[in-house]
Enzyme design. Structure first.
Site, PDB file in Angstrom:
ATOM      1  N   GLN A 119      37.361  27.177  91.405  1.00 18.83           N
ATOM      2  CA  GLN A 119      36.594  27.483  92.625  1.00 18.83           C
ATOM      3  C   GLN A 119      37.487  27.635  93.852  1.00 18.83           C
ATOM      4  O   GLN A 119      37.106  27.276  94.960  1.00 18.83           O
ATOM      5  CB  GLN A 119      35.533  26.400  92.885  1.00 18.83           C
ATOM      6  CG  GLN A 119      34.361  26.478  91.925  1.00 18.83           C
ATOM      7  CD  GLN A 119      33.218  25.556  92.308  1.00 18.83           C
ATOM      8  OE1 GLN A 119      33.375  24.674  93.159  1.00 18.83           O
ATOM      9  NE2 GLN A 119      32.081  25.736  91.687  1.00 18.83           N
ATOM     10  N   GLY A 121      38.905  30.641  94.730  1.00 21.31           N
ATOM     11  CA  GLY A 121      38.987  32.021  95.180  1.00 21.31           C
ATOM     12  C   GLY A 121      40.291  32.694  94.799  1.00 21.31           C
ATOM     13  O   GLY A 121      40.806  33.549  95.518  1.00 21.31           O
ATOM     14  N   LEU A 122      40.843  32.306  93.637  1.00 23.19           N
ATOM     15  CA  LEU A 122      42.130  32.851  93.183  1.00 23.19           C
ATOM     16  C   LEU A 122      41.985  33.614  91.870  1.00 23.19           C
ATOM     17  O   LEU A 122      42.963  33.865  91.178  1.00 23.19           O
ATOM     18  CB  LEU A 122      43.147  31.710  93.026  1.00 23.19           C
ATOM     19  CG  LEU A 122      43.552  31.018  94.332  1.00 23.19           C
ATOM     20  CD1 LEU A 122      44.321  29.733  94.047  1.00 23.19           C
ATOM     21  CD2 LEU A 122      44.380  31.942  95.203  1.00 23.19           C
ATOM     22  N   GLY A 124      40.357  32.865  88.878  1.00 20.32           N
ATOM     23  CA  GLY A 124      40.599  32.126  87.639  1.00 20.32           C
ATOM     24  C   GLY A 124      39.863  32.698  86.446  1.00 20.32           C
ATOM     25  O   GLY A 124      40.439  32.842  85.360  1.00 20.32           O
ATOM     26  N   ASP A 170      40.077  42.066  92.440  1.00 21.19           N
ATOM     27  CA  ASP A 170      40.815  41.005  91.740  1.00 21.19           C
ATOM     28  C   ASP A 170      41.363  41.499  90.411  1.00 21.19           C
ATOM     29  O   ASP A 170      42.495  41.204  90.026  1.00 21.19           O
ATOM     30  CB  ASP A 170      39.906  39.801  91.462  1.00 21.19           C
ATOM     31  CG  ASP A 170      39.212  39.295  92.704  1.00 21.19           C
ATOM     32  OD1 ASP A 170      39.442  39.870  93.788  1.00 21.19           O
ATOM     33  OD2 ASP A 170      38.457  38.323  92.606  1.00 21.19           O
TER      34      ASP A 170
END
Length: 353
Positions: A119, A121-122, A124, A170
């Site tokens: 959680q 924001g990268l 995952g 992303d």
């Protein structure tokens, strides 16, 4: 890929949205890059049956007590990575079938590991899916038949199977690696089915810092009602999204000219527009605090994605960085120097562009 001939292993790295997000889901433009600090790893081993192997921690189903189960669900949620692996297998198979790509009949076992903070924001979840897709491309020897530009669409399709709300940004960053400028204009999306993705020189980036909470508790309701307002033609939302998209365009020029004071101003403006559109309740108090901690000492800061982590730039150099590090420690935030990761495209990938 793993040197052992029977075992295939791929990594996909966390990503930072530097400028332009969230305009990628509104026919906008973005600049993102992948970071070596965190990654997801997926390993594929040939096997008699097709097996999706649960992770011993992220897919935990054995507990010492009921309170442990409840605490675990509160901190980690209900879902691990198994569903992600299943979803990309389904989407990959369907894509190959629809496009006349023959797959052999051998089976495999898929397993995964990840150290991308949850959680934060990268990216995952998409990291796990991206790494798994790369394993499947190599196992079936079809990498040359699935265009690089299409691969982010497959990753996003797998996540949409699971109800994950996201854009292409992303997935592009994780497929391409390095620093990428992305144009998601309606014309491109309608005509090509994907955006125009242009790799940039990674050395153009100044030193950046990643700030995140180790135990996120207040992520906010990030997606709010903004999308519906945009679909309804809300003038403020439409014009703000256009401005955010233009920020990425201006940011590209600023990076190429190494105008880092301009970059700092664009980063701050990007976040300020997001805040005006979504509102503080939607963004969450913890997320706002991370941005404010950075700005307290004059650092530029914005979300890396939709919240959970912040990317910060200290234009005044090491003395400013030290102040930021001390303040983050006081606030209980983790701060790390960003380690940009270079392009992941190999010769086969480049030939499919």
């Amino acid at each position: 890929m793993d040197k052992h001939s029977d075992v295939i292993s791929h990594k996909a790295y966390a990503r930072v949205g530097l400028l332009g997000n969230p305009s990628d889901v509104y026919y906008g433009k973005t600049i993102s890059f992948s970071v070596a600090n965190f990654c997801a790893t997926v390993t594929l081993r040939p096997s008699e049956d097709l097996v999706i192997q649960p992770h011993p921690f992220h897919d935990l189903v054995h507990f010492a007590s009921l309170p442990q189960l409840v605490n675990r669900l509160k901190s980690e949620g209900y879902y691990g990575g198994v569903r992600l692996l299943m979803a990309i297998c389904k989407v990959f198979y369907a894509y190959c079938k629809e496009n006349g790509i023959d797959l052999h009949d051998a089976n495999f076992t898929l397993s995964y590991d990840t150290n991308i903070p949850r959680q934060a924001g990268l990216s995952g979840s998409s990291g796990i899916v991206c790494a798994a897709l790369n394993c499947l491309l190599d196992f079936y020897k079809v990498r040359h038949l699935v265009k690089v530009e299409v691969r982010p669409n497959l990753i996003l399709a797998a996540e949409k199977e699971l109800g994950i709300v996201a854009g292409l940004q992303d997935r592009v960053a994780q497929v391409y690696g390095g620093l990428v400028y992305m144009d998601f204009s309606k014309e491109n999306m309608d005509e090509l089915g994907h955006g125009i993705y242009e790799p940039m020189d990674l050395s153009l980036l100044p030193p950046l810092y990643l700030i995140y909470a180790e135990n996120p508790s207040d992520s906010g309701k990030v997606h709010s009602k903004v999308r519906q307002r945009w679909l309804d033609g809300d003038e403020f939302i439409v014009s703000s999204m256009l401005e955010i998209a233009n920020i990425a365009k201006e940011g590209r020029t600023a990076l190429e000219e190494k105008d880092y004071s301009k970059l700092a101003a664009l980063m701050n403006r990007n976040f300020d527009l997001r805040r005006l559109m979504f509102g503080d309740d939607a963004l969450g108090a913890l997320n706002l605090k991370m941005v404010e901690v950075a700005r307290k000492f004059g650092a530029a800061s914005k979300f890396t994605g939709s919240g959970g982590a912040v990317v910060a730039f200290c234009p005044e150099g090491t003395s400013q960085v030290k102040l930021l590090e001390d303040e983050c420690q006081k606030a209980g935030f983790v701060i790390l120097p960003v380690e940009p990761f270079p392009s992941r495209l190999n010769e086969i990938g480049l030939k499919t562009l």
